[in-house]
Write a protein that holds these residues in place. Structure first.
Motif, mmCIF file in Angstrom:
data_model
loop_
_atom_site.group_PDB
_atom_site.id
_atom_site.type_symbol
_atom_site.label_atom_id
_atom_site.label_comp_id
_atom_site.label_asym_id
_atom_site.label_seq_id
_atom_site.Cartn_x
_atom_site.Cartn_y
_atom_site.Cartn_z
ATOM 1 N N VAL A 64 0.955 -1.333 0.020
ATOM 2 C CA VAL A 64 -0.091 0.062 0.101
ATOM 3 C C VAL A 64 0.874 1.118 0.008
ATOM 4 C CG1 VAL A 64 -1.735 1.432 1.473
ATOM 5 C CG2 VAL A 64 -2.015 -1.050 1.054
ATOM 6 N N GLN A 65 1.985 1.357 0.939
ATOM 7 C CA GLN A 65 2.511 2.367 0.941
ATOM 8 C C GLN A 65 3.490 2.512 -0.514
ATOM 9 O OE1 GLN A 65 4.980 1.338 4.511
ATOM 10 N NE2 GLN A 65 3.714 2.895 5.783
ATOM 11 N N ALA A 66 4.177 1.561 -1.179
ATOM 12 C CA ALA A 66 4.594 1.553 -2.383
ATOM 13 C C ALA A 66 3.837 2.165 -3.332
ATOM 14 C CB ALA A 66 5.528 0.213 -2.640
ATOM 15 N N GLY A 71 2.065 6.412 -7.144
ATOM 16 C CA GLY A 71 0.833 6.975 -7.604
ATOM 17 C C GLY A 71 0.837 8.371 -7.486
ATOM 18 N N GLN A 72 1.826 8.797 -6.369
ATOM 19 C CA GLN A 72 2.109 10.374 -5.780
ATOM 20 C C GLN A 72 0.826 10.630 -5.146
ATOM 21 O OE1 GLN A 72 3.171 12.579 -9.211
ATOM 22 N NE2 GLN A 72 5.476 11.535 -9.132
ATOM 23 N N LEU A 73 0.210 9.843 -4.493
ATOM 24 C CA LEU A 73 -1.248 10.292 -3.712
ATOM 25 C C LEU A 73 -0.816 10.872 -2.631
ATOM 26 C CD1 LEU A 73 -2.835 6.755 -4.357
ATOM 27 C CD2 LEU A 73 -3.313 8.770 -5.726
ATOM 28 N N THR A 74 -1.878 11.774 -2.093
ATOM 29 C CA THR A 74 -1.483 12.286 -0.698
ATOM 30 C C THR A 74 -1.988 11.612 0.629
ATOM 31 O OG1 THR A 74 -3.407 13.685 -1.158
ATOM 32 C CG2 THR A 74 -1.278 14.637 -1.828
ATOM 33 N N SER A 84 -7.360 -5.644 -2.941
ATOM 34 C CA SER A 84 -7.840 -5.695 -4.110
ATOM 35 C C SER A 84 -6.675 -6.137 -5.239
ATOM 36 C CB SER A 84 -8.746 -4.665 -4.687
ATOM 37 O OG SER A 84 -7.818 -3.447 -4.933
ATOM 38 N N THR A 85 -6.958 -6.136 -6.469
ATOM 39 C CA THR A 85 -5.888 -6.282 -7.463
ATOM 40 C C THR A 85 -5.274 -5.025 -7.817
ATOM 41 O OG1 THR A 85 -7.620 -5.701 -9.299
ATOM 42 C CG2 THR A 85 -7.342 -8.305 -8.629
ATOM 43 N N THR A 86 -5.488 -3.954 -7.281
ATOM 44 C CA THR A 86 -4.917 -2.607 -7.456
ATOM 45 C C THR A 86 -3.357 -2.651 -6.908
ATOM 46 O OG1 THR A 86 -5.643 -1.873 -5.657
ATOM 47 C CG2 THR A 86 -6.851 -1.041 -7.611
ATOM 48 N N LEU A 87 -3.368 -3.596 -6.095
ATOM 49 C CA LEU A 87 -2.017 -3.594 -5.407
ATOM 50 C C LEU A 87 -1.039 -4.918 -5.799
ATOM 51 C CD1 LEU A 87 -3.001 -3.706 -1.412
ATOM 52 C CD2 LEU A 87 -1.907 -1.905 -2.833
ATOM 53 N N GLU A 88 -1.784 -5.527 -6.914
ATOM 54 C CA GLU A 88 -0.857 -6.696 -7.699
ATOM 55 C C GLU A 88 0.422 -6.220 -8.427
ATOM 56 O OE1 GLU A 88 -2.659 -9.268 -10.286
ATOM 57 O OE2 GLU A 88 -4.352 -9.619 -8.960
ATOM 58 N N ALA A 89 0.528 -4.775 -8.558
ATOM 59 C CA ALA A 89 1.849 -4.397 -9.238
ATOM 60 C C ALA A 89 3.105 -4.681 -8.113
ATOM 61 C CB ALA A 89 1.654 -3.187 -9.569
ATOM 62 N N ASP A 90 2.491 -4.440 -6.742
ATOM 63 C CA ASP A 90 3.372 -4.285 -5.741
ATOM 64 C C ASP A 90 3.563 -5.507 -4.901
ATOM 65 O OD1 ASP A 90 4.394 -1.600 -5.856
ATOM 66 O OD2 ASP A 90 2.171 -1.105 -5.498
ATOM 67 N N LEU A 91 2.600 -6.465 -5.421
ATOM 68 C CA LEU A 91 2.828 -7.918 -4.451
ATOM 69 C C LEU A 91 2.863 -8.856 -5.827
ATOM 70 C CD1 LEU A 91 -0.601 -7.424 -2.228
ATOM 71 C CD2 LEU A 91 1.925 -7.576 -1.705
ATOM 72 N N GLN A 92 3.416 -10.148 -5.592
ATOM 73 C CA GLN A 92 3.542 -10.943 -6.364
ATOM 74 C C GLN A 92 1.949 -11.530 -6.450
ATOM 75 O OE1 GLN A 92 6.246 -11.657 -8.642
ATOM 76 N NE2 GLN A 92 7.385 -10.140 -7.776
ATOM 77 N N ALA A 93 1.440 -12.020 -5.514
ATOM 78 C CA ALA A 93 0.309 -12.433 -5.301
ATOM 79 C C ALA A 93 -0.345 -11.951 -4.146
ATOM 80 C CB ALA A 93 0.234 -13.989 -5.169
ATOM 81 N N ILE A 94 -1.717 -11.684 -3.711
ATOM 82 C CA ILE A 94 -2.122 -11.191 -2.660
ATOM 83 C C ILE A 94 -2.017 -12.394 -1.557
ATOM 84 C CG2 ILE A 94 -4.566 -10.791 -1.714
ATOM 85 C CD1 ILE A 94 -5.247 -9.634 -4.322
ATOM 86 N N PRO A 95 -1.601 -11.906 -0.546
ATOM 87 C CA PRO A 95 -1.416 -13.130 0.691
ATOM 88 C C PRO A 95 -2.818 -13.581 1.236
ATOM 89 C CG PRO A 95 -0.207 -10.970 1.047
ATOM 90 C CD PRO A 95 -0.984 -10.749 -0.231
#
Length: 135
Positions: A64-66, A71-74, A84-95
């Protein structure tokens, strides 16, 4: 044992086998060992599952932090909800929780969108909040 053609009987028949008392003592010793070791084993299994779940929550928090930085979010408002799958870029697979709990991302302890925490629905697994539980 034979002596002068007469067989003498000894207390044990040819020295083979175990007496009933000896077998009962062995069974009793094994029962005591099992009574001591089984609770310790079950406790170790439960402890390892809790630690695995906590590690999964830390992994999700790092993702989430990465993702927020990339995404340069505030704030973290776009991440609140189920993992969700929005974190798949930073996770190999959802734990996956070892005890079939589900992970959810919530607002942090301050109640604002500037912090977040990862929660598990499995009993006893609790939550993980970066910066608070990281020590």
């Amino acid at each position: 044992m034979k002596r002068n053609g007469i067989e003498r009987r000894t207390g044990r028949c040819n020295g083979r086998g175990f007496t009933l008392i000896e077998l009962l003592v062995v069974v009793l010793i094994l029962a005591v060992l099992m009574a001591v070791s089984i609770p310790l084993y079950l406790s170790a299994v439960q402890d390892s599952q809790t630690k695995t779940c906590r590690s999964n929550m830390q992994t999700i928090a790092n993702a989430v932090q990465a993702s927020r930085v990339r995404g340069q979010l505030t704030n973290y408002s776009s991440f609140v909800g189920s993992v969700s799958t929005t974190l798949e870029a930073d996770l190999q697979a959802i734990p996956v929780c070892p005890t079939a709990g589900t992970y959810t991302i919530l607002n942090g302890s301050s109640g604002s969108n500037t912090t977040f925490e990862v929660s598990c629905t499995a009993p006893g697994h609790g939550t993980f909040e970066p910066g608070v539980d990281s020590h």
